[in-house]
Design a protein around this motif. Structure first.
Motif, PDB file in Angstrom:
ATOM      1  N   LYS A   1       0.819  -1.416   0.158  1.00 51.14           N
ATOM      2  CA  LYS A   1       0.173   0.067  -0.016  1.00 51.14           C
ATOM      3  C   LYS A   1       0.842   1.306   0.008  1.00 51.14           C
ATOM      4  O   LYS A   1       0.574   2.124   0.600  1.00 51.14           O
ATOM      5  N   ALA A   2       1.972   1.208  -0.642  1.00 50.51           N
ATOM      6  CA  ALA A   2       2.887   2.187  -0.812  1.00 50.51           C
ATOM      7  C   ALA A   2       2.320   3.635  -1.547  1.00 50.51           C
ATOM      8  O   ALA A   2       2.836   4.477  -1.714  1.00 50.51           O
ATOM      9  N   ASP A   3       0.946   3.290  -2.107  1.00 51.16           N
ATOM     10  CA  ASP A   3       0.136   4.550  -2.702  1.00 51.16           C
ATOM     11  C   ASP A   3      -0.122   5.356  -1.658  1.00 51.16           C
ATOM     12  O   ASP A   3      -0.545   6.482  -1.887  1.00 51.16           O
ATOM     13  N   ARG A   4      -0.093   4.672  -0.242  1.00 52.53           N
ATOM     14  CA  ARG A   4      -0.472   5.575   0.975  1.00 52.53           C
ATOM     15  C   ARG A   4       0.730   6.403   1.191  1.00 52.53           C
ATOM     16  O   ARG A   4       1.777   6.241   1.064  1.00 52.53           O
ATOM     17  N   GLU A   5       0.242   7.445   2.183  1.00 54.77           N
ATOM     18  CA  GLU A   5       1.256   8.252   2.630  1.00 54.77           C
ATOM     19  C   GLU A   5       2.163   7.605   3.859  1.00 54.77           C
ATOM     20  O   GLU A   5       1.488   6.757   4.578  1.00 54.77           O
ATOM     21  N   GLY A   6       3.275   7.846   3.980  1.00 52.32           N
ATOM     22  CA  GLY A   6       4.069   7.421   4.871  1.00 52.32           C
ATOM     23  C   GLY A   6       5.244   6.285   4.642  1.00 52.32           C
ATOM     24  O   GLY A   6       5.677   5.725   5.735  1.00 52.32           O
ATOM     25  N   SER A   7       5.000   5.848   3.432  1.00 48.90           N
ATOM     26  CA  SER A   7       5.811   4.595   3.192  1.00 48.90           C
ATOM     27  C   SER A   7       7.262   4.947   3.327  1.00 48.90           C
ATOM     28  O   SER A   7       8.132   4.033   3.689  1.00 48.90           O
ATOM     29  N   ASP A   8       7.985   6.223   3.038  1.00 44.80           N
ATOM     30  CA  ASP A   8       9.122   6.482   3.205  1.00 44.80           C
ATOM     31  C   ASP A   8       9.408   6.357   4.811  1.00 44.80           C
ATOM     32  O   ASP A   8      10.743   5.976   4.981  1.00 44.80           O
ATOM     33  N   LYS A   9       8.868   6.678   5.338  1.00 50.76           N
ATOM     34  CA  LYS A   9       9.043   6.740   6.896  1.00 50.76           C
ATOM     35  C   LYS A   9       9.245   5.254   7.513  1.00 50.76           C
ATOM     36  O   LYS A   9      10.276   5.038   8.033  1.00 50.76           O
ATOM     37  N   THR A  10       8.356   4.665   7.122  1.00 55.14           N
ATOM     38  CA  THR A  10       8.229   3.092   7.041  1.00 55.14           C
ATOM     39  C   THR A  10       9.705   2.354   6.749  1.00 55.14           C
ATOM     40  O   THR A  10      10.034   1.820   7.433  1.00 55.14           O
ATOM     41  N   LEU A  11       9.920   2.867   5.478  1.00 48.27           N
ATOM     42  CA  LEU A  11      11.044   2.137   4.831  1.00 48.27           C
ATOM     43  C   LEU A  11      12.454   2.608   5.665  1.00 48.27           C
ATOM     44  O   LEU A  11      13.252   1.958   6.000  1.00 48.27           O
ATOM     45  N   SER A  12      12.482   3.939   6.011  1.00 45.75           N
ATOM     46  CA  SER A  12      13.655   4.272   6.826  1.00 45.75           C
ATOM     47  C   SER A  12      13.642   3.490   8.384  1.00 45.75           C
ATOM     48  O   SER A  12      14.569   3.204   8.787  1.00 45.75           O
ATOM     49  N   ASP A  13      12.647   3.392   8.874  1.00 44.27           N
ATOM     50  CA  ASP A  13      12.335   2.641  10.218  1.00 44.27           C
ATOM     51  C   ASP A  13      12.928   1.141  10.171  1.00 44.27           C
ATOM     52  O   ASP A  13      13.783   0.784  10.858  1.00 44.27           O
ATOM     53  N   LEU A  14      12.270   0.361   9.015  1.00 43.51           N
ATOM     54  CA  LEU A  14      12.679  -0.719   8.711  1.00 43.51           C
ATOM     55  C   LEU A  14      14.251  -0.911   8.485  1.00 43.51           C
ATOM     56  O   LEU A  14      14.896  -1.989   8.800  1.00 43.51           O
ATOM     57  N   ARG A  15      14.541   0.132   7.772  1.00 43.93           N
ATOM     58  CA  ARG A  15      16.229  -0.026   7.244  1.00 43.93           C
ATOM     59  C   ARG A  15      16.969   0.120   8.447  1.00 43.93           C
ATOM     60  O   ARG A  15      18.058  -0.646   8.645  1.00 43.93           O
ATOM     61  N   LEU A  16      16.726   0.840   9.358  1.00 40.96           N
ATOM     62  CA  LEU A  16      17.429   1.054  10.552  1.00 40.96           C
ATOM     63  C   LEU A  16      17.597  -0.006  11.383  1.00 40.96           C
ATOM     64  O   LEU A  16      18.620  -0.496  11.790  1.00 40.96           O
ATOM     65  N   MET A  17      16.448  -0.764  11.539  1.00 40.86           N
ATOM     66  CA  MET A  17      16.424  -2.072  12.195  1.00 40.86           C
ATOM     67  C   MET A  17      17.196  -3.183  11.444  1.00 40.86           C
ATOM     68  O   MET A  17      17.797  -4.041  12.383  1.00 40.86           O
ATOM     69  N   ILE A  18      17.026  -3.189  10.337  1.00 40.34           N
ATOM     70  CA  ILE A  18      17.764  -4.357   9.559  1.00 40.34           C
ATOM     71  C   ILE A  18      19.349  -3.952   9.693  1.00 40.34           C
ATOM     72  O   ILE A  18      20.046  -4.894   9.829  1.00 40.34           O
ATOM     73  N   GLU A  19      19.732  -2.799   9.368  1.00 43.77           N
ATOM     74  CA  GLU A  19      21.106  -2.220   9.708  1.00 43.77           C
ATOM     75  C   GLU A  19      21.740  -2.758  11.029  1.00 43.77           C
ATOM     76  O   GLU A  19      22.843  -2.837  11.024  1.00 43.77           O
ATOM     77  N   MET A  20      20.987  -2.862  12.099  1.00 44.24           N
ATOM     78  CA  MET A  20      21.619  -3.082  13.134  1.00 44.24           C
ATOM     79  C   MET A  20      22.305  -4.673  13.250  1.00 44.24           C
ATOM     80  O   MET A  20      22.987  -4.709  14.199  1.00 44.24           O
ATOM     81  N   ASP A  21      22.056  -5.244  12.278  1.00 43.80           N
ATOM     82  CA  ASP A  21      22.545  -6.492  12.380  1.00 43.80           C
ATOM     83  C   ASP A  21      23.699  -6.664  11.239  1.00 43.80           C
ATOM     84  O   ASP A  21      24.190  -7.737  10.565  1.00 43.80           O
ATOM     85  N   HIS A  22      24.264  -5.399  11.027  1.00 41.98           N
ATOM     86  CA  HIS A  22      25.198  -5.476   9.832  1.00 41.98           C
ATOM     87  C   HIS A  22      26.437  -6.361   9.867  1.00 41.98           C
ATOM     88  O   HIS A  22      26.917  -6.725   8.888  1.00 41.98           O
ATOM     89  N   LYS A  23      26.847  -6.687  11.141  1.00 40.04           N
ATOM     90  CA  LYS A  23      27.816  -7.692  11.102  1.00 40.04           C
ATOM     91  C   LYS A  23      27.482  -9.080  10.671  1.00 40.04           C
ATOM     92  O   LYS A  23      28.507  -9.768   9.790  1.00 40.04           O
ATOM     93  N   LYS A  24      26.340  -9.391  10.616  1.00 40.38           N
ATOM     94  CA  LYS A  24      25.853 -10.709   9.845  1.00 40.38           C
ATOM     95  C   LYS A  24      26.149 -10.634   8.579  1.00 40.38           C
ATOM     96  O   LYS A  24      26.664 -11.581   7.884  1.00 40.38           O
ATOM     97  N   TYR A  25      25.800  -9.401   8.021  1.00 39.86           N
ATOM     98  CA  TYR A  25      25.851  -9.167   6.535  1.00 39.86           C
ATOM     99  C   TYR A  25      27.298  -9.143   6.024  1.00 39.86           C
ATOM    100  O   TYR A  25      27.751  -9.543   4.947  1.00 39.86           O
ATOM    101  N   ASP A  26      28.304  -8.748   6.928  1.00 37.40           N
ATOM    102  CA  ASP A  26      29.455  -8.358   6.679  1.00 37.40           C
ATOM    103  C   ASP A  26      30.048  -9.763   6.314  1.00 37.40           C
ATOM    104  O   ASP A  26      31.056 -10.033   5.629  1.00 37.40           O
ATOM    105  N   ARG A  27      29.486 -10.723   7.221  1.00 30.75           N
ATOM    106  CA  ARG A  27      30.036 -11.988   7.173  1.00 30.75           C
ATOM    107  C   ARG A  27      29.563 -12.836   5.879  1.00 30.75           C
ATOM    108  O   ARG A  27      29.822 -14.027   5.758  1.00 30.75           O
ATOM    109  N   GLY A  28      28.801 -12.090   5.153  1.00 28.31           N
ATOM    110  CA  GLY A  28      28.342 -12.796   3.949  1.00 28.31           C
ATOM    111  C   GLY A  28      26.841 -13.158   4.116  1.00 28.31           C
ATOM    112  O   GLY A  28      26.339 -14.015   3.098  1.00 28.31           O
ATOM    113  N   GLU A  29      26.147 -13.151   5.165  1.00 25.88           N
ATOM    114  CA  GLU A  29      24.796 -13.651   5.261  1.00 25.88           C
ATOM    115  C   GLU A  29      23.875 -12.762   4.635  1.00 25.88           C
ATOM    116  O   GLU A  29      24.217 -11.763   4.509  1.00 25.88           O
ATOM    117  N   TRP A  30      22.601 -13.437   4.382  1.00 25.27           N
ATOM    118  CA  TRP A  30      21.685 -12.691   3.612  1.00 25.27           C
ATOM    119  C   TRP A  30      21.271 -11.492   4.281  1.00 25.27           C
ATOM    120  O   TRP A  30      20.756 -11.559   5.415  1.00 25.27           O
TER     121      TRP A  30
END
Ligand code: B12
Ligand code: GTP
Ligand code: MG
Lengths: 318, 136
Positions: free
Chosen positions: A191-220
């Motif tokens: 429902k990205a046609d609705r308002e607020g999707s960019d905010k949700t995107l950055s919120d989610l991105r922030l949380m996923i980035e917290m695991d950056h060590k995993k990704y540095d090791r080559g995990e998905w």
């Protein structure tokens, strides 16, 4: 019985439909059939779609089916809706969004009711996946009931787990963080046609980035996509991400066949033992009358429930 | 846990008729009576309904029609079930249907027809008395 196995493998719709009913209804005869079907499984790619009620899971599944069919892939859909705790009945409405595929012989859609099972799926889902797999479906899409935070059964059975959110779920995303963030292989902001999707995107991105060590090791690293399921926007790109994840599993994470994955087999067998044990023990205790007698004794104050439970269970398992 | 068979039914809206209030109310009443109800939504062809009913392994199809095309649509569903050797699935229906048509429909294999004003209780009771989940 072998007749049934043959018909399932040949893709006979009525046989499959009835077998899933038998599994759902807990008919003991199906065990033998499932055993015989197992060698025919392990080929399908299973995708779990989960997210809060109304975020657009069924609409998305409908579009996914259309895209996969364009690629000449056959598809099985298992759509789970909740059973009413009051009546035991259920309205299975996911199908409404997918009915345009009803006549397509390459698509099999089955609605399932939770029947008191927690975890977003039904007791029968695992076996129903195997049946679709054995009948030769290339992809199996599993829509869970709208989940809370700890309902994540689908992960055990899915190659790719997809978490669907919608814009403006600020607090809900906090809730997701607690439980299901770790299990998402792909995140969709529908429902990205609705308002607020960019905010949700950055919120989610922030949380996923917290695991950056995993990704540095080559995990998905789970991608986050903005989509509009109802307008079919972003769905093709989403399916490309599924392909990438499949490739990652095949090349990096030990292969696509769960039957060869130690951790998956462990989990699966553990769950199976749990379910079977409970079934056998409860059956035996109700048939012998010991269960009802214990209930009476507790009510009459002759025994406490802790002791009663021990008295019932220990003799069986020792 | 050994579960006993649940009654599974389908509520479907065949044809172009957009009146879905009745169908939704019936679906809810069935759920509240403890049945599993697959709802197809509006604008279904008889072929789509029958295919869905087979995939869902329902014991009964309930058709709702308020726009006058019931004779063709209901009978097409009955006929298709027969063709597919799935006529163990019972067909019933409801909506705005004249008495003469009801007679004709019932002669041709529609098991029961409910018209406006029928109490939901009666509609649910009928299922309880007439539909048994398949035994084999
Ligand atoms: C509400 C209504 C509408 C609403 C519909 C809202 C909706 N989403 O459902 C709106 C305003 C949109 C509408 C539009 C139209 N309507 Co209108 N509408 C009605 C009205 C007033 C009530 C229908 C209703 O909801 N009843 C309440 C429900 C609960 O009752 P029910 O559906 O009959 O269900 C009961 C039983 O029949 C039975 N039952 C029904 N289905 C099933 C299924 C199963 C499995 C079972 C067991 C039982 C069962 O059980 C229920 C409980 O007893 C009727 C007149 C009437 N009194 O019936 C006209 C009526 C149905 N409409 C009519 C018409 C012509 C139209 C329109 C074409 C234009 C117009 N002239 O208004 C449009 C077309 C819409 C379309 N796309 O198809 C005519 C149909 C004439 C005909 N049969 O030839 C009617 C009869 C009015 C009339 N006397 O002219 N309508
Ligand atoms: N605006 C907008 N609405 C959408 C979009 N995708 C789906 N919807 C609408 O959202 C509503 C719910 O869609 P469903 O697909 O039924 O949602 P669901 O997650 O399957 O719902 P449950 O199974 O009940 O949990 C429907 O009215 C859809 O049309 C979208 O991209 N944008
Ligand atoms: Mg849904």
């Amino acid at each position: 019985m072998n007749d049934i196995v043959e018909k399932v493998v040949a893709g006979d719709v009525r046989t499959v439909a009835r077998l899933i009913r038998d599994i759902d209804d807990g008919m003991p005869e199906v065990r033998g059939i499932l055993k015989d079907l197992y060698p025919h499984t392990g080929k399908a790619y299973v995708i779990g779609i989960t997210g809060a009620p109304g975020v657009g899971k069924s609409t998305l599944v409908d579009q996914m089916v259309a895209h996969l069919r364009k690629r000449d892939k056959t598809v099985g859909v298992l759509a789970v809706d909740p059973t009413s705790p009051f009546s035991g009945g259920a309205i299975l409405g996911d199908r409404v969004r997918m009915q345009r595929h009803s006549m397509d012989q390459g698509v099999f859609i089955r609605s399932l009711a939770t029947r008191g099972h927690f975890g977003g799926l039904t007791q029968s889902t695992r076996s129903a996946i195997d049946v679709f797999d054995a009948m030769g479906k290339d992809y199996i899409l599993v829509e869970t009931v709208g989940v809370g935070q700890d309902e994540v059964d689908v992960v055990r059975s899915a190659h790719t787990t997809v978490i669907v959110v919608i814009p403006g779920m600020g607090d809900d995303i906090q809730a997701i963080k607690a439980g299901i963030l770790e299990i998402g292989d792909i995140f969709l902001i529908n429902k990205a046609d609705r308002e607020g999707s960019d905010k949700t995107l950055s919120d989610l991105r922030l949380m996923i980035e917290m695991d950056h060590k995993k990704y540095d090791r080559g995990e998905w690293k789970p991608p986050i996509l903005k989509i509009q399921a109802v307008f079919d926007k972003g769905v093709a790109e989403f399916i490309d991400e599924i392909d990438k994840h499949a490739k990652y599993l095949a090349e990096t994470a030990g292969g696509l066949d769960f039957r060869e994955s130690k951790s998956k087999v462990r989990q699966e067998l553990g769950e199976m033992i749990k379910a079977r044990l409970i079934e056998e023990v409860i059956d035996r205790l109700t048939e012998s009358g010991d269960f009802d007698r214990a209930v009476e004794s507790i009510i009459n104050g002759k025994i406490d429930p802790y002791t009663a439970c021990e008295n019932l269970v220990l003799p069986i398992v020792s | 846990m050994k579960q006993k068979r649940r009654v599974r039914v389908m509520v479907a809206k065949p044809g172009l008729d957009g009146h879905d209030r009745g169908a939704r109310i019936i679906a809810r009443a069935y759920r509240d009576a403890g049945f599993e109800v697959v709802y197809t939504g509006l604008h279904q062809t008889p072929e789509e309904i029958v295919e869905a009913a087979i995939q869902e392994d329902v014991d009964m199809i309930g058709l709702s029609s308020l726009a006058g095309a019931h004779k063709y649509l209901f009978l097409a569903v009955v006929e298709l079930l027969r063709e597919k050797a799935a006529d163990d699935i019972v067909v019933c229906g409801g909506g705005i249907i004249p008495d003469d048509d009801i007679k004709r429909l019932k002669e041709s294999g529609v098991k029961e027809v409910f018209t406006p004003g029928t109490p939901l209780d009666d509609i649910v009771k009928w299922v309880k008395h007439n539909i048994t989940p398949r035994q084999d």
